[in-house]
Design a protein around this motif. Structure first.
Motif, PDB file in Angstrom:
ATOM      1  N   VAL A   1       0.795  -1.241   0.000  1.00 36.85           N
ATOM      2  CA  VAL A   1       0.000   0.000   0.000  1.00 36.85           C
ATOM      3  C   VAL A   1       0.821   1.282   0.000  1.00 36.85           C
ATOM      4  N   VAL A   2       2.082   1.226   0.406  1.00 35.21           N
ATOM      5  CA  VAL A   2       2.901   2.444   0.430  1.00 35.21           C
ATOM      6  C   VAL A   2       3.452   2.711  -0.965  1.00 35.21           C
ATOM      7  N   VAL A   3       3.143   3.886  -1.496  1.00 31.44           N
ATOM      8  CA  VAL A   3       3.620   4.261  -2.820  1.00 31.44           C
ATOM      9  C   VAL A   3       4.569   5.444  -2.700  1.00 31.44           C
ATOM     10  N   LEU A   4       5.271   5.724  -3.775  1.00 28.66           N
ATOM     11  CA  LEU A   4       6.239   6.815  -3.788  1.00 28.66           C
ATOM     12  C   LEU A   4       5.556   8.129  -3.440  1.00 28.66           C
ATOM     13  N   GLY A   5       6.110   8.826  -2.457  1.00 29.33           N
ATOM     14  CA  GLY A   5       5.577  10.115  -2.052  1.00 29.33           C
ATOM     15  C   GLY A   5       4.489  10.056  -1.002  1.00 29.33           C
ATOM     16  N   ALA A   6       4.175   8.872  -0.484  1.00 33.41           N
ATOM     17  CA  ALA A   6       3.088   8.719   0.493  1.00 33.41           C
ATOM     18  C   ALA A   6       3.423   9.394   1.814  1.00 33.41           C
ATOM     19  N   ARG A   7       2.365   9.785   2.532  1.00 38.50           N
ATOM     20  CA  ARG A   7       2.468  10.312   3.894  1.00 38.50           C
ATOM     21  C   ARG A   7       1.903   9.251   4.827  1.00 38.50           C
ATOM     22  N   VAL A   8       2.706   8.837   5.807  1.00 40.96           N
ATOM     23  CA  VAL A   8       2.382   7.664   6.626  1.00 40.96           C
ATOM     24  C   VAL A   8       2.507   8.001   8.107  1.00 40.96           C
ATOM     25  N   VAL A   9       1.602   7.441   8.917  1.00 36.38           N
ATOM     26  CA  VAL A   9       1.692   7.543  10.375  1.00 36.38           C
ATOM     27  C   VAL A   9       1.768   6.134  10.945  1.00 36.38           C
ATOM     28  N   ASP A  10       2.737   5.906  11.819  1.00 38.24           N
ATOM     29  CA  ASP A  10       2.896   4.624  12.518  1.00 38.24           C
ATOM     30  C   ASP A  10       2.562   4.847  13.985  1.00 38.24           C
ATOM     31  N   VAL A  11       1.446   4.278  14.435  1.00 41.68           N
ATOM     32  CA  VAL A  11       0.975   4.463  15.810  1.00 41.68           C
ATOM     33  C   VAL A  11       1.464   3.298  16.672  1.00 41.68           C
ATOM     34  N   GLY A  12       2.178   3.596  17.750  1.00 42.70           N
ATOM     35  CA  GLY A  12       2.775   2.553  18.582  1.00 42.70           C
ATOM     36  C   GLY A  12       3.989   1.984  17.885  1.00 42.70           C
ATOM     37  N   THR A  13       4.928   2.856  17.541  1.00 45.19           N
ATOM     38  CA  THR A  13       6.024   2.485  16.640  1.00 45.19           C
ATOM     39  C   THR A  13       6.998   1.473  17.229  1.00 45.19           C
ATOM     40  N   GLY A  14       7.144   1.409  18.571  1.00 41.90           N
ATOM     41  CA  GLY A  14       8.075   0.454  19.166  1.00 41.90           C
ATOM     42  C   GLY A  14       9.495   0.712  18.703  1.00 41.90           C
ATOM     43  N   SER A  15      10.095  -0.264  18.038  1.00 43.35           N
ATOM     44  CA  SER A  15      11.469  -0.138  17.546  1.00 43.35           C
ATOM     45  C   SER A  15      11.576   0.787  16.349  1.00 43.35           C
ATOM     46  N   GLY A  16      10.418   1.158  15.750  1.00 45.46           N
ATOM     47  CA  GLY A  16      10.422   1.990  14.560  1.00 45.46           C
ATOM     48  C   GLY A  16      10.439   1.200  13.268  1.00 45.46           C
TER      49      GLY A  16
ATOM     50  N   ARG B   1       7.059  11.230   3.785  1.00 42.20           N
ATOM     51  CA  ARG B   1       7.047  11.717   5.172  1.00 42.20           C
ATOM     52  C   ARG B   1       6.398  10.657   6.047  1.00 42.20           C
ATOM     53  N   VAL B   2       7.052  10.352   7.174  1.00 40.08           N
ATOM     54  CA  VAL B   2       6.528   9.355   8.107  1.00 40.08           C
ATOM     55  C   VAL B   2       6.593   9.916   9.521  1.00 40.08           C
ATOM     56  N   TRP B   3       5.478   9.797  10.249  1.00 35.36           N
ATOM     57  CA  TRP B   3       5.441  10.171  11.662  1.00 35.36           C
ATOM     58  C   TRP B   3       5.315   8.903  12.483  1.00 35.36           C
ATOM     59  N   ALA B   4       6.275   8.661  13.370  1.00 36.30           N
ATOM     60  CA  ALA B   4       6.311   7.466  14.207  1.00 36.30           C
ATOM     61  C   ALA B   4       5.978   7.869  15.640  1.00 36.30           C
ATOM     62  N   LEU B   5       4.876   7.337  16.178  1.00 32.75           N
ATOM     63  CA  LEU B   5       4.375   7.758  17.486  1.00 32.75           C
ATOM     64  C   LEU B   5       4.429   6.614  18.495  1.00 32.75           C
ATOM     65  N   ASP B   6       4.746   6.948  19.738  1.00 34.86           N
ATOM     66  CA  ASP B   6       4.689   5.961  20.822  1.00 34.86           C
ATOM     67  C   ASP B   6       4.534   6.705  22.140  1.00 34.86           C
ATOM     68  N   ILE B   7       3.836   6.091  23.091  1.00 36.13           N
ATOM     69  CA  ILE B   7       3.667   6.715  24.405  1.00 36.13           C
ATOM     70  C   ILE B   7       4.752   6.277  25.383  1.00 36.13           C
ATOM     71  N   ASP B   8       5.614   5.341  24.962  1.00 31.88           N
ATOM     72  CA  ASP B   8       6.693   4.846  25.805  1.00 31.88           C
ATOM     73  C   ASP B   8       7.981   5.581  25.466  1.00 31.88           C
ATOM     74  N   ALA B   9       8.547   6.284  26.439  1.00 27.66           N
ATOM     75  CA  ALA B   9       9.751   7.078  26.193  1.00 27.66           C
ATOM     76  C   ALA B   9      10.932   6.218  25.763  1.00 27.66           C
ATOM     77  N   ASP B  10      11.048   5.011  26.323  1.00 30.53           N
ATOM     78  CA  ASP B  10      12.157   4.132  25.942  1.00 30.53           C
ATOM     79  C   ASP B  10      12.024   3.697  24.488  1.00 30.53           C
ATOM     80  N   ALA B  11      10.789   3.398  24.059  1.00 33.27           N
ATOM     81  CA  ALA B  11      10.560   3.015  22.666  1.00 33.27           C
ATOM     82  C   ALA B  11      10.894   4.175  21.733  1.00 33.27           C
ATOM     83  N   VAL B  12      10.523   5.381  22.120  1.00 26.46           N
ATOM     84  CA  VAL B  12      10.825   6.563  21.311  1.00 26.46           C
ATOM     85  C   VAL B  12      12.337   6.716  21.139  1.00 26.46           C
ATOM     86  N   ALA B  13      13.084   6.531  22.222  1.00 26.76           N
ATOM     87  CA  ALA B  13      14.544   6.639  22.150  1.00 26.76           C
ATOM     88  C   ALA B  13      15.118   5.552  21.246  1.00 26.76           C
TER      89      ALA B  13
END
Length: 249
Positions: A105-120, A133-145
């Motif tokens: 489903v991801v095509v060239l130029g897509a805008r994507v959001v990953d909710v609960g990204t974990g390791s990314g 453009r990709v936004w990777a979101l997580d509520i866990d600070a360790d996962a974000v790092a």
């Protein structure tokens, strides 16, 4: 699960045993017996690294540990990864199915959001597959790092933005794809927010669904106006892709 040893451990073990005994019957856990043993942190670190090898997912994606020199083949889309303590190495069926669906489903130029990204891993895969453009979101600070470190290793900082937070706090306008590899009851609550975030004709890739809860997620998708276009099963796990209605001309 791993816990620090100490004087409070016997009490904590009792809490875990009671919690496991109280889990719903549809989980089919059998005896529900809880066992515990002392282990060394050093042993754990060396053990999981020894068993994490390059993994091919779908047609082109390859997930390779950062400490392995993987000789990429022509056409390979390689994501280098050190999951550390965060979820998402590609080996679990839910992650593998989500990766395979993203490949479709991801095509060239897509805008994507990953909710609960974990390791990314899913966010980086989307970037490697051509997302602009990709936004990777997580509520866990360790996962974000952890995710930020992996994004840097893959030199994707210009594409992937890792943030601590939730989808409701993201204000980036309509996106083409939202992916969430979490658990069914969280997905059900998340569906209305996803529907509001996606552009007309956008895709929601939902993973982490145990088969007994598939109907709940499908119903939530239908109520939000999303139509399931891809359904994958592996063992007791299900992955779904659903599309929002296209804008009428």
């Amino acid at each position: 699960a791993y816990f620090p040893a100490g004087e409070s451990w016997p009490e904590r073990l009792c809490i875990i045993e009671r919690a496991v005994a109280a889990l719903p019957s549809w989980l089919e856990l059998g005896s529900r017996r809880v066992t515990a043993e002392d282990v060394s942190d050093t042993d754990w670190t060396s053990c999981w690294r020894e068993h994490f090898r390059p993994l091919r997912v779908g047609e082109r994606l390859v997930v390779s540990p950062t400490w392995v020199d993987y000789p990429a083949l022509p056409g390979d889309v390689v994501v280098r990864l050190d999951p550390a303590g965060a979820f998402g190495s590609g080996e679990h069926p839910t992650t593998a199915m989500a990766l395979a669906m993203l490949e479709q489903v991801v095509v060239l130029g897509a805008r994507v959001v990953d909710v609960g990204t974990g390791s990314g891993i899913l966010a980086m895969a989307a970037a490697r597959l051509g997302a602009q453009r990709v936004w990777a979101l997580d509520i866990d600070a360790d996962a974000v790092a952890c995710a930020r470190e992996n994004v840097c290793v893959n030199r994707l900082e210009a594409v992937v933005s890792v943030r601590e937070g939730t989808l409701c706090g993201l204000d980036v306008g309509p996106v083409d794809v939202v992916v969430a590899n979490i658990v069914a009851h969280v997905l059900v609550r998340l569906v209305p927010e996803v529907a509001g975030q996606l552009r007309p004709g956008g895709t929601f890739v939902a993973g982490g669904i145990i088969r007994q809860r598939e109907g709940d997620v499908v119903l939530a998708l239908a109520r939000a106006g999303l139509a399931v276009t891809d359904r994958r099963r592996q063992g007791e796990w299900v992955g779904l892709a659903a599309v929002t209605p296209a804008r009428q001309s």
